[in-house]
Design an enzyme around this catalytic site. Structure first.
Site, PDB file in Angstrom:
ATOM      1  N   GLU A  81      60.298  -9.684 -23.187  1.00 40.42           N
ATOM      2  CA  GLU A  81      61.179  -9.438 -24.328  1.00 40.42           C
ATOM      3  C   GLU A  81      61.050 -10.564 -25.361  1.00 40.42           C
ATOM      4  O   GLU A  81      60.515 -11.628 -25.052  1.00 40.42           O
ATOM      5  CB  GLU A  81      62.627  -9.344 -23.828  1.00 40.42           C
ATOM      6  CG  GLU A  81      62.880  -8.204 -22.855  1.00 40.42           C
ATOM      7  CD  GLU A  81      62.832  -6.816 -23.503  1.00 40.42           C
ATOM      8  OE1 GLU A  81      62.140  -6.642 -24.528  1.00 40.42           O
ATOM      9  OE2 GLU A  81      63.489  -5.912 -22.969  1.00 40.42           O
ATOM     10  N   ASP A 130      54.980  -3.868 -14.254  1.00 39.45           N
ATOM     11  CA  ASP A 130      56.399  -4.175 -14.073  1.00 39.45           C
ATOM     12  C   ASP A 130      57.113  -3.141 -13.207  1.00 39.45           C
ATOM     13  O   ASP A 130      56.570  -2.092 -12.889  1.00 39.45           O
ATOM     14  CB  ASP A 130      57.097  -4.318 -15.438  1.00 39.45           C
ATOM     15  CG  ASP A 130      56.623  -3.272 -16.450  1.00 39.45           C
ATOM     16  OD1 ASP A 130      56.123  -2.214 -16.021  1.00 39.45           O
ATOM     17  OD2 ASP A 130      56.738  -3.522 -17.656  1.00 39.45           O
ATOM     18  N   HIS A 183      57.742  -5.827 -27.339  1.00 37.90           N
ATOM     19  CA  HIS A 183      57.398  -6.383 -26.016  1.00 37.90           C
ATOM     20  C   HIS A 183      56.140  -5.748 -25.426  1.00 37.90           C
ATOM     21  O   HIS A 183      55.806  -4.606 -25.726  1.00 37.90           O
ATOM     22  CB  HIS A 183      58.572  -6.270 -25.030  1.00 37.90           C
ATOM     23  CG  HIS A 183      58.910  -4.881 -24.573  1.00 37.90           C
ATOM     24  ND1 HIS A 183      60.207  -4.470 -24.357  1.00 37.90           N
ATOM     25  CD2 HIS A 183      58.151  -3.798 -24.264  1.00 37.90           C
ATOM     26  CE1 HIS A 183      60.215  -3.217 -23.926  1.00 37.90           C
ATOM     27  NE2 HIS A 183      58.977  -2.789 -23.873  1.00 37.90           N
TER      28      HIS A 183
HETATM   29  C1  F6R Z   1      55.996  -0.273 -19.070  1.00 36.81           C
HETATM   30  C2  F6R Z   1      55.886  -1.409 -19.989  1.00 36.81           C
HETATM   31  C3  F6R Z   1      56.529  -1.378 -21.316  1.00 36.81           C
HETATM   32  C4  F6R Z   1      56.225  -0.101 -22.087  1.00 36.81           C
HETATM   33  C5  F6R Z   1      56.957  -0.090 -23.420  1.00 36.81           C
HETATM   34  C6  F6R Z   1      56.734   1.206 -24.168  1.00 36.81           C
HETATM   35  O1  F6R Z   1      55.305  -0.531 -17.865  1.00 36.81           O
HETATM   36  O2  F6R Z   1      55.293  -2.372 -19.619  1.00 36.81           O
HETATM   37  O3  F6R Z   1      56.105  -2.480 -22.064  1.00 36.81           O
HETATM   38  O4  F6R Z   1      54.838  -0.003 -22.297  1.00 36.81           O
HETATM   39  O5  F6R Z   1      58.314  -0.291 -23.222  1.00 36.81           O
HETATM   40  O6  F6R Z   1      57.335   2.245 -23.468  1.00 36.81           O
HETATM   41  P1  F6R Z   1      57.101   3.758 -23.896  1.00 36.81           P
HETATM   42  O7  F6R Z   1      55.653   4.027 -23.660  1.00 36.81           O
HETATM   43  O8  F6R Z   1      57.970   4.562 -22.972  1.00 36.81           O
HETATM   44  O9  F6R Z   1      57.474   3.871 -25.320  1.00 36.81           O
END
Ligand code: F6R
Length: 260
Positions: A143, A67, A138
């Site tokens: 979402e 993403d 997610h």
């Molecule tokens: C990022 C992504 C998100 C994150 C998730 C957790 O490329 O795809 O799904 O993996 O929001 O984020 P962190 O690791 O910062 O807690």
């Protein structure tokens, strides 16, 4: 789903990096799907170390990121382009042309999303997809209420995600509200999934994803339907799993189990 619980974040990151290295050693031209965020930083650090000290080779590897924020240029310090360069790509020998990250600044998102899906297929599909999980369950930026069959597209971020990600920006108003993300259906086509989670703030989402019903309200729960998922968790993130004793028992007995 195979569940590997580690006592620390470092141990969890090393175990997941080892799985990536094993793939690259058996398939040097593997295609990896990659996440950003805090969770995979330890894995990327370990992969960079393995490249430097053990010669782990990325020269034939191709990567597709999950993403990118809509509206952030590649050189914006909070863009996922910038994140990937700083945390992984500048430390390894991956050719620039083998790196794919969704564009947050294209003038035709629909065409870009179709092209991204097509490129994944043309490169042979994703061999191993690494994933983190949001506190709202997610994967990617899919979402709650995202279709479990969704493909790469623009999503509006949910409030909990904007609040979680505000820690990287000066103020919450600076967090982009749109992102371009691979869909759950896109992610699901990866041949192997490495699911990562650490910290107590992920424990609820992890328990729902692994043990709850399959529901679009927790898009990570779709992973229950995938035939090859390994979840690498630290103890805090595993803290709300009701079957934790069983998972640890399986993990301890694993090496002695009859070969398939
Ligand atoms: C990022 C992504 C998100 C994150 C998730 C957790 O490329 O795809 O799904 O993996 O929001 O984020 P962190 O690791 O910062 O807690």
């Amino acid at each position: 789903m195979e569940i590997i619980i580690s006592s620390t974040y470092e141990e969890m990151s090393k175990a997941a990096a080892k799985a990536v290295a094993e793939l690259l050693n058996s398939k040097p031209n593997a295609v990896l799907g990659l996440p950003t965020g805090s969770t995979p930083i330890g894995v990327y650090k370990e992969l960079a170390r393995m490249h430097k000290s053990e010669g782990l080779d990325f020269s034939r590897v191709t990567t597709f990121n999950l993403d990118e924020y809509v509206g952030l240029k590649k050189d914006h310090p909070q863009s996922y382009h910038y994140f990937m360069h700083e945390n992984l790509f500048k430390h390894i020998n991956i050719p620039k042309q083998n790196v794919y990250i969704p564009s947050g600044t294209t003038d035709n998102y629909a065409a870009f999303c179709q092209w991204y899906e097509r490129r994944i297929k043309e490169c042979g599909g994703i061999d191993m997809q690494l994933l983190g999980i949001g506190s709202d369950g997610h994967i990617g930026f899919n979402e709650p209420s995202s279709s479990l069959g969704s493909r790469t597209r623009i999503k509006t971020l949910a409030r909990p995600t904007i609040e979680d990600n505000a820690r990287f920006f000066e103020k919450i108003e600076d967090v982009p509200i749109y992102a371009i993300t691979m869909g759950v259906g896109t992610i699901f086509e990866a041949r192997k999934i490495v699911f990562l989670a650490n910290g107590a703030n992920k424990a609820d989402a992890v328990a729902k994803a692994i043990e709850g019903p399959v529901t679009s309200m927790i898009t990570a729960s779709a992973l229950q339907l995938h035939p090859d998922v390994t979840a690498y968790l630290d103890r805090a993130a595993a803290g709300k799993l009701t079957m934790i004793d069983y998972y640890e028992w399986v993990q301890a007995k694993g090496p002695g189990a009859p070969k398939q």
